[in-house]
Structure formats: structure tokens, C-alpha cells
Enzyme design. Structure first.
Site, short mmCIF file in Angstrom:
data_model
loop_
_atom_site.label_atom_id
_atom_site.label_comp_id
_atom_site.label_asym_id
_atom_site.label_seq_id
_atom_site.Cartn_x
_atom_site.Cartn_y
_atom_site.Cartn_z
N SER A 66 -4.42 -5.44 42.69
CA SER A 66 -5.54 -4.48 42.76
C SER A 66 -4.91 -3.09 42.83
CB SER A 66 -6.43 -4.73 43.99
OG SER A 66 -6.12 -3.83 45.04
N SER A 126 1.04 -7.16 40.98
CA SER A 126 0.05 -6.27 41.60
C SER A 126 -1.34 -6.84 41.33
CB SER A 126 0.20 -4.88 40.99
OG SER A 126 -0.95 -4.13 41.22
N THR A 161 6.03 9.72 22.02
CA THR A 161 6.10 11.00 22.70
C THR A 161 7.45 11.64 22.34
OG1 THR A 161 5.68 12.13 24.80
CG2 THR A 161 7.02 10.10 24.92
N GLY A 163 -0.19 10.28 33.43
CA GLY A 163 -1.34 10.24 34.33
C GLY A 163 -1.18 9.09 35.29
N HIS A 164 -1.02 9.39 36.55
CA HIS A 164 -0.85 8.34 37.55
C HIS A 164 -1.99 8.41 38.54
CE1 HIS A 164 3.78 8.15 36.82
NE2 HIS A 164 3.08 7.57 35.88
N ARG A 223 -9.61 9.45 27.26
CA ARG A 223 -9.81 8.67 26.03
C ARG A 223 -9.83 7.17 26.33
NH1 ARG A 223 -5.12 10.61 22.10
NH2 ARG A 223 -4.00 10.61 24.05
N GLY A 226 0.32 1.03 35.05
CA GLY A 226 0.04 0.99 36.50
C GLY A 226 1.26 1.41 37.31
N LYS A 227 2.05 2.30 36.73
CA LYS A 227 3.26 2.76 37.42
C LYS A 227 2.94 3.49 38.72
CE LYS A 227 4.88 4.99 33.77
NZ LYS A 227 4.13 4.39 32.66
N ASP A 246 0.70 3.69 30.85
CA ASP A 246 -0.52 3.26 31.54
C ASP A 246 -0.43 1.83 32.07
OD1 ASP A 246 -1.70 5.71 30.75
OD2 ASP A 246 -2.19 4.83 28.80
N GLN A 280 5.15 7.57 30.82
CA GLN A 280 4.89 6.89 29.53
C GLN A 280 5.53 5.50 29.51
OE1 GLN A 280 6.23 10.46 29.00
NE2 GLN A 280 4.14 10.93 29.53
#
Ligand code: IMP
Length: 429
Positions: free
Chosen positions: A414, A412, A238, A40-41, A302, A15-16, A13, A223
Site C-alpha cells: 500500500s 510493497s 529522458t 514525481g514522488h 497525464r 513507486g520509488k 513511476d 525516472q
């Protein structure tokens, strides 16, 4: 150095998605090499939000996208994601999407087992995404997985189903569950086979061809290194290797193809699920960072745990993964804080240490040693050049760079693709 490998250098998480999307527009092919739809991207392009879990982020910009053999593939999740993106106007066909025919499949029995174990574990649960990732990888190394290539030979699945069911029936019995319904599994597979087979091929061969033609290849990790099954905060990890080296084994190109290793690093720290987190903040500042950073999981919704930047962890993950340079994301979330803290070492039972120890009890016990810096009141949102940043934000970035012993290549500012400050183009030699 024409190729780039992107990995998360914390607990995922980081920001990939945005960085990969930004790089994908300059690449000729994008390859995912591990994980599954636990990732999740979120991409924001011209104000439109795209949520990806399984497909490589390049798919939205139309870049040739491949899912390598190191990924565990849930074919129903794939179909749903493809249909959703098509609904948003993204064209997906066998020209721009290839799936390795040696990818193991995630089946309903894997999702069942993931949920049964987590429920039974109570307080000791890992906090998985519940997607069946761990059980699917277990079956891969247990040599009883059903793979993409099996979808073209469903009439010859019996011996493999025997192996799979013998294993799962015994486990299910331990949870008072009925044996696997073989007919239902076969029917589920038959329902999705044609859809997946459209894209199936030996991805290693396709990669060989594009590499020979001089293509720039982007390897997209999921991940983060602290969730790596070997190098992460085991057992709260994981089930795949998330380090950069997996880009080779999980795609079918050798290690010399990996190129520039770009570690994605958030300007603070977050994690979802259970496990040690030395700099976790349980106070108003943590809450503020979580709210400003929209720290809710893309896949599970979550709330993420939030803490100060931990230079010990990132120095370690950059070393383990051979990171060439980092992309620092979400610096704007720190805007407006009077002071900011960076963890520079740990205290463990009276000793000062400069690395995360291996045992989870020690990991839980370490106390962070902080360095405090002046914050900045100005906004960094949308800055596209280093000189647009407040002086104290620049000092913060420089200190991070020193402490992690790895240069900052990008910042980065934004979620928008172009709100990026480029110091070193990873695709440039
Ligand atoms: P699993 O990958 O679903 O087995 O979950 C194992 C651990 O990895 C849990 O702590 C999850 O929250 C974490 N995890 C899995 N995928 C991601 C991700 O994409 N971002 C952040 N954490 C993840």
C-alpha cells in the site's frame, strides 16, 4: 554494504517515493543524482500526502538531503517546493539540505524550447514533461550552462550568457521567436540567487565527510532505466542516465560507494509519454488496473499507459543496472483478477527473442509471448508479512523473481510507509 542506490527498473513511476522514504528513515543521508523536477514522488506518511519533484524524499523524514551535480535544477521550482513543504510543517534549512554548486540550472529559455519543439513535432513528439529538462542537459554538455555557483557571481556572467544566447537565439529564430531577453534572465537569476545560495556547496566534499564518518548513504534515482538516454527506448527517453552507475558520477562519490542496488519494479507495467510499450493493454483490464493503481502522473497529471508485467524488460534493466534485489510495488492492484499474465519473451518477424531490440521500429513491432497464471481473490492490501499473502500472489512473486533472474528484497502492499514486507534489508551486510 552500508549504502543503497534506488533506481526505477521500468519506465519510472514504479513507486520509488514510498520505498525511498521508508529507507530514508534508516539512512543518514539521501542524495539525488540525476533528472530534475520531471520526477514525481508521492509520499503518504500518517495519512498526510507529500508531493516531491526535486527534493530528495528523505527531506520529509528530516534526513540530511543532498542534490548532486547530476541533477538539473530549476531554482524557481525548488523555491516553490520548499515553501509548499514548509507549509506542511517540514523543516528545511542548510543543516538538512545541500545543493551541489556545480548543478546546471534550468532557465525559462529551456522551458520555452522544450514546449516549442514538442508543439512543432506534432505526432512525433516525445511527450516530455515540459519542464525544460532536455534543453538544460544539452546546454550542460554544450558547455554553455549557467550553474548554481554562477549565482554568486552574477556580475561575471556575461561570457557565459554570450555562449548561451548565441545558441538559443539561433534556435528561437527557427521558431519565429524573439531573441533571449538577457536582462530578464539576469533579473530572474538575481531574484532567486540568495535563496539557492543558502544551500549551495561542493556536495562531493560533504559526501566525503559523511562517508568517512560511517554514514549510511541512500542514492535516490528518478525516472527509470527504460528512460535512460543510452539504454532506454531511444529517442523516447529522458535526457539523463538513469542507471545505477550515475549515482557515482552524479554525486561525486566513486562507484565503490553505490552499495546495494535496489531496483523498484511495479507488479505490472506503466509508461507516460510516447514510445514503444510491448505489453500495453488497450482493454477493460488495462482500464481497471489504471483506475485501481491511480495511474495518473504526479507531475503532469497525464493518464499513464498500462500493461501486463514484462519480465523481458525487467530482466534487461536489472542486468544493465547491476540490480542486487528488487522492491515489488503495487501487487494489490492485481487483487481480484481471475488470471494474470506475464510476458516472458517476444516474437519479432517469426523469431523468438529474449531481449528488447535496440531500434525503435523493432521495439514497436515485437509481440509479447505470455505465460498465464491463476489470480487471487483475496486482498493483499496492507500485508506486512509474506505469510499474509494469498498463495497465488506468492506464486506470482516467485515466478517474477525467477524470470527476471534477480531476488525480491521487498514487497510493497500500500502507499503507507509500513505496509511493506521485508525479505532482505538492503542496508544490512
Ligand atoms: P522529459 O524528462 O521531461 O524530457 O521527458 C522525456 C520522457 O520521460 C517522457 O516520456 C516523459 O513522460 C518521461 N518522464 C520524465 N520524467 C518521468 C518520471 O518521473 N516518471 C515517468 N516518466 C517520466
Amino acid at each position: 554494504m552500508a549504502n543503497v542506490t534506488v533506481i526505477g527498473a521500468q519506465w519510472g513511476d514504479e513507486g520509488k517515493g514510498k520505498i525511498v522514504d521508508w529507507l530514508a528513515s534508516r539512512a543518514d543521508a539521501v542524495v539525488r543524482f540525476q533528472g530534475g523536477h520531471n520526477a514525481g514522488h508521492t509520499l503518504v506518511i500518517d495519512g498526510e500526502v507529500y508531493k516531491l519533484s526535486l527534493l530528495p524524499s528523505g527531506i520529509v523524514s528530516g534526513t540530511m538531503s543532498m542534490i548532486g551535480n547530476g541533477v538539473v535544477l530549476d531554482p524557481w521550482a525548488l523555491r516553490e517546493e520548499v515553501q509548499k513543504l514548509e507549509g506542511q510543517g517540514v523543516a528545511i534549512n542548510d543543516d538538512n539540505l545541500a545543493i551541489a554548486d556545480n548543478c546546471p540550472l534550468i532557465l525559462s529559455v529551456h522551458r520555452d524550447l522544450d514546449a516549442l519543439r514538442e508543439t512543432a513535432a506534432g505526432k512525433g513528439k516525445i511527450g516530455t514533461t515540459g519542464r525544460g529538462i532536455g534543453p538544460a542537459y544539452e546546454d550542460k554538455v554544450g558547455r554553455r550552462a549557467i550553474r548554481v555557483c554562477d549565482l554568486a557571481h552574477l556580475d561575471r556572467l556575461e561570457p557565459q550568457l554570450d555562449r548561451l544566447c548565441a545558441h538559443h537565439d539561433a534556435l528561437r529564430a527557427g521558431f519565429d521567436q524573439p531573441p533571449v531577453d538577457r536582462e530578464a534572465i539576469l533579473a530572474e537569476l538575481a531574484d532567486v540567487a540568495d535563496f539557492v545560495l543558502r544551500f549551495a556547496q561542493p556536495v562531493w566534499k560533504r559526501l566525503k565527510k559523511v562517508r568517512k564518518a560511517g554514514a549510511k548513504i541512500l542514492f535516490e534515482g528518478a525516472q527509470g532505466v527504460l528512460l535512460d538516454v543510452d539504454h532506454g527506448t531511444y529517442p523516447f527517453v529522458t535526457s539523463s542516465n538513469t542507471v545505477s552507475g550515475t549515482a557515482a558520477s552524479g554525486s561525486g562519490l566513486g562507484p565503490n560507494a553505490i552499495g546495494f542496488v535496489l531496483g523498484i519494479v511495479k507488479a505490472y507495467t506503466t509508461r507516460v509519454g510516447s514510445g514503444p510499450f510491448p505489453t500495453e493493454l488497450d482493454d477493460e483490464i488495462g482500464q481497471r488496473l489504471g483506475e485501481r493503481g491511480h495511474e495518473f502522473g504526479t507531475v503532469t497529471g497525464r493518464q499513464r499507459r498500462v500493461g501486463w508485467f514484462d519480465a523481458v524488460l525487467v530482466r534487461q534493466t536489472c542486468s544493465i543496472s547491476g540490480v542486487t534485489g528488487i522492491a515489488l510495488t503495487k501487487i494489490d492492484v492485481l487483487d481480484g483478477l481471475e488470471t494474470v499474465k506475464i510476458c516472458t519473451g517476444y516474437r519479432l518477424r517469426g523469431n523468438v527473442i529474449d531481449y528488447l531490440p535496440t531500434h525503435s521500429a523493432d521495439q514497436a513491432e515485437v509481440e509479447p509471448i505470455y505465460e498465464e497464471m491463476e489470480g487471487w481473490s483475496e486482498s493483499t492490501v496492507g500485508a506486512r508479512s509474506y505469510v499474509d499473502l494469498p498463495a497465488n500472489a506468492i506464486k506470482y512473486i516467485q515466478r517474477v523473481q525467477e524470470l527476471i533472474e534477480t531476488p525480491v528484497s521487498l514487497v510493497s502492499t500500500s502507499p503507507e510507509r509500513d505496509d511493506t514486507i521485508l525479505m532482505k534489508d538492503p542496508f544490512e551486510d
